[in-house]
Every structure is written in structure tokens, then in C-alpha cells.
Design a protein around this motif. Structure first.
Motif, PDB file in Angstrom:
ATOM      1  N   UNK A  14      36.507  36.958 -15.669  1.00  9.51           N
ATOM      2  CA  UNK A  14      36.534  38.398 -15.211  1.00  9.51           C
ATOM      3  C   UNK A  14      36.509  38.686 -13.593  1.00  9.51           C
ATOM      4  N   UNK A  15      35.567  37.683 -13.113  1.00  7.76           N
ATOM      5  CA  UNK A  15      35.506  38.047 -11.655  1.00  7.76           C
ATOM      6  C   UNK A  15      37.068  37.461 -11.084  1.00  7.76           C
ATOM      7  N   UNK A  16      37.328  36.371 -11.379  1.00  7.47           N
ATOM      8  CA  UNK A  16      38.784  35.844 -10.893  1.00  7.47           C
ATOM      9  C   UNK A  16      39.812  36.850 -11.133  1.00  7.47           C
ATOM     10  N   UNK A  17      39.823  37.682 -12.433  1.00 11.02           N
ATOM     11  CA  UNK A  17      40.702  38.751 -12.502  1.00 11.02           C
ATOM     12  C   UNK A  17      40.685  40.051 -11.520  1.00 11.02           C
ATOM     13  N   UNK A  18      39.245  40.242 -11.311  1.00 12.79           N
ATOM     14  CA  UNK A  18      38.990  41.246 -10.218  1.00 12.79           C
ATOM     15  C   UNK A  18      39.468  40.890  -8.941  1.00 12.79           C
ATOM     16  N   UNK A  19      39.306  39.850  -8.432  1.00 12.55           N
ATOM     17  CA  UNK A  19      40.021  39.137  -7.190  1.00 12.55           C
ATOM     18  C   UNK A  19      41.361  39.456  -7.069  1.00 12.55           C
ATOM     19  N   UNK A  40      19.119  38.549 -14.603  1.00 13.40           N
ATOM     20  CA  UNK A  40      18.868  37.950 -16.120  1.00 13.40           C
ATOM     21  C   UNK A  40      19.979  38.603 -17.022  1.00 13.40           C
ATOM     22  N   UNK A  41      21.105  38.650 -16.482  1.00 14.91           N
ATOM     23  CA  UNK A  41      22.411  39.331 -17.335  1.00 14.91           C
ATOM     24  C   UNK A  41      23.376  38.548 -16.834  1.00 14.91           C
ATOM     25  N   UNK A  42      24.128  38.020 -17.731  1.00 14.28           N
ATOM     26  CA  UNK A  42      25.259  37.246 -17.281  1.00 14.28           C
ATOM     27  C   UNK A  42      26.624  37.743 -17.513  1.00 14.28           C
ATOM     28  N   UNK A  43      26.706  38.800 -18.142  1.00 13.59           N
ATOM     29  CA  UNK A  43      27.777  39.277 -18.563  1.00 13.59           C
ATOM     30  C   UNK A  43      27.797  40.730 -18.470  1.00 13.59           C
ATOM     31  N   UNK A  44      28.560  41.272 -17.504  1.00 13.89           N
ATOM     32  CA  UNK A  44      28.389  42.883 -17.243  1.00 13.89           C
ATOM     33  C   UNK A  44      29.863  43.265 -17.748  1.00 13.89           C
ATOM     34  N   UNK A  45      29.854  44.664 -18.220  1.00 17.00           N
ATOM     35  CA  UNK A  45      30.995  45.073 -18.396  1.00 17.00           C
ATOM     36  C   UNK A  45      31.169  46.585 -17.911  1.00 17.00           C
ATOM     37  N   UNK A  51      30.989  55.526 -15.199  1.00 20.56           N
ATOM     38  CA  UNK A  51      31.155  54.784 -13.780  1.00 20.56           C
ATOM     39  C   UNK A  51      30.136  53.958 -13.428  1.00 20.56           C
ATOM     40  N   UNK A  52      29.560  53.296 -14.342  1.00 17.37           N
ATOM     41  CA  UNK A  52      28.557  52.203 -14.223  1.00 17.37           C
ATOM     42  C   UNK A  52      28.724  50.881 -14.995  1.00 17.37           C
ATOM     43  N   UNK A  53      27.805  50.087 -14.542  1.00 22.46           N
ATOM     44  CA  UNK A  53      27.906  48.576 -15.154  1.00 22.46           C
ATOM     45  C   UNK A  53      26.994  48.588 -16.552  1.00 22.46           C
ATOM     46  N   UNK A  54      27.298  47.863 -17.683  1.00 22.18           N
ATOM     47  CA  UNK A  54      26.570  47.866 -18.874  1.00 22.18           C
ATOM     48  C   UNK A  54      26.406  46.457 -18.952  1.00 22.18           C
ATOM     49  N   UNK A  55      25.125  45.984 -19.383  1.00 22.61           N
ATOM     50  CA  UNK A  55      24.899  44.647 -19.841  1.00 22.61           C
ATOM     51  C   UNK A  55      25.541  44.393 -20.961  1.00 22.61           C
ATOM     52  N   UNK A  56      26.219  43.348 -21.235  1.00 21.58           N
ATOM     53  CA  UNK A  56      26.964  42.836 -22.374  1.00 21.58           C
ATOM     54  C   UNK A  56      26.468  41.439 -22.947  1.00 21.58           C
ATOM     55  N   UNK A  57      25.618  41.242 -22.335  1.00 19.25           N
ATOM     56  CA  UNK A  57      24.956  39.862 -22.643  1.00 19.25           C
ATOM     57  C   UNK A  57      23.762  39.967 -23.720  1.00 19.25           C
TER      58      UNK A  57
END
Length: 117
Positions: A14-19, A40-45, A51-57
Motif C-alpha cells: 500500500x505504501x509503495x502504491x501511494x508513493x 499498535x496498528x499495522x494496517x490502516x485503511x 476523510x480519516x484513517x481507520x485501523x484495519x489490523x
């Protein structure tokens, strides 16, 4: 339960895609706020509606939490009740409500001034 390893890899992809998206300059991804660090959350969506991040871990104690302005909100209603979020929502920096991927009618003209940093 064998999907955790895959999940961790997905985060890297995901981070590579964003770059890549930023490099092509398609005008919305680079404006997203940074993903919360050390939380403590490895996976953000990206939750585009709010318009915010949600933890998907699902291993995290923050699973299903929304993140805005350095704080975690266990539910959408708690997020919307936050005064910081309310002022964000009415500001020009608000990235939710489908504005990011929404139609360009009317909002293309006003957006050029807001990207100056």
C-alpha cells in the motif's frame, strides 16, 4: 487465522502504491494526511467518506478505530462528536465526503489555491 503474514505484506504494498500515485501527481493521494505511526496498528485503511484513517489490523487494540488529529475514536459517532473533527470537516482541508474522488464540477476551480502548503 493464517492471513496475518499476508496482511503485513499488504501494508508495504500500500505504501509503495501511494508513493507511485504521488509521483504520477493525480492530485488527491499526496494530499492525504500521514498514516499514524507507532500506534499498535499495522494496517490502516483510508476512510474516504469521513476523510480519516481507520485501523484495519485485527490484531490491534485499535481495530475498527478512526484516527484524526492524534486521537483514536472507537466509533464514527465519537469521531463526529469531536470538536477537532468538526472544525476539520468544515475546513478547506477536509478530504472526506467523496470529495477526493468525486466529480470535478465546481471544485476544480477552488482547489488550486489550497495546495500551496
Amino acid at each position: 487465522m493464517g492471513h496475518n503474514k499476508t496482511k503485513k505484506l499488504v501494508t508495504g504494498i500500500v505504501s509503495a502504491t501511494m508513493i507511485t500515485a504521488t509521483a504520477t501527481g493525480c492530485g488527491n493521494e499526496e494530499a492525504l494526511p500521514p498514516v499514524p505511526e507507532g500506534s499498535d496498528c499495522e494496517d490502516w485503511e483510508w476512510e474516504a467518506d469521513e476523510g480519516v484513517w481507520e485501523c484495519d489490523d485485527d490484531d490491534s487494540r485499535y481495530f475498527g478505530h478512526y484516527y484524526y488529529g492524534g486521537a483514536f475514536f472507537p466509533s464514527k459517532s465519537k469521531l463526529k462528536a469531536s470538536s477537532a473533527y468538526k472544525s476539520y470537516k468544515s475546513s478547506s482541508t477536509y478530504k472526506g465526503g467523496g470529495k477526493v474522488s468525486g466529480s470535478s464540477s465546481g471544485f476544480g476551480s477552488g482547489s488550486s489555491g489550497g495546495f500551496g502548503g
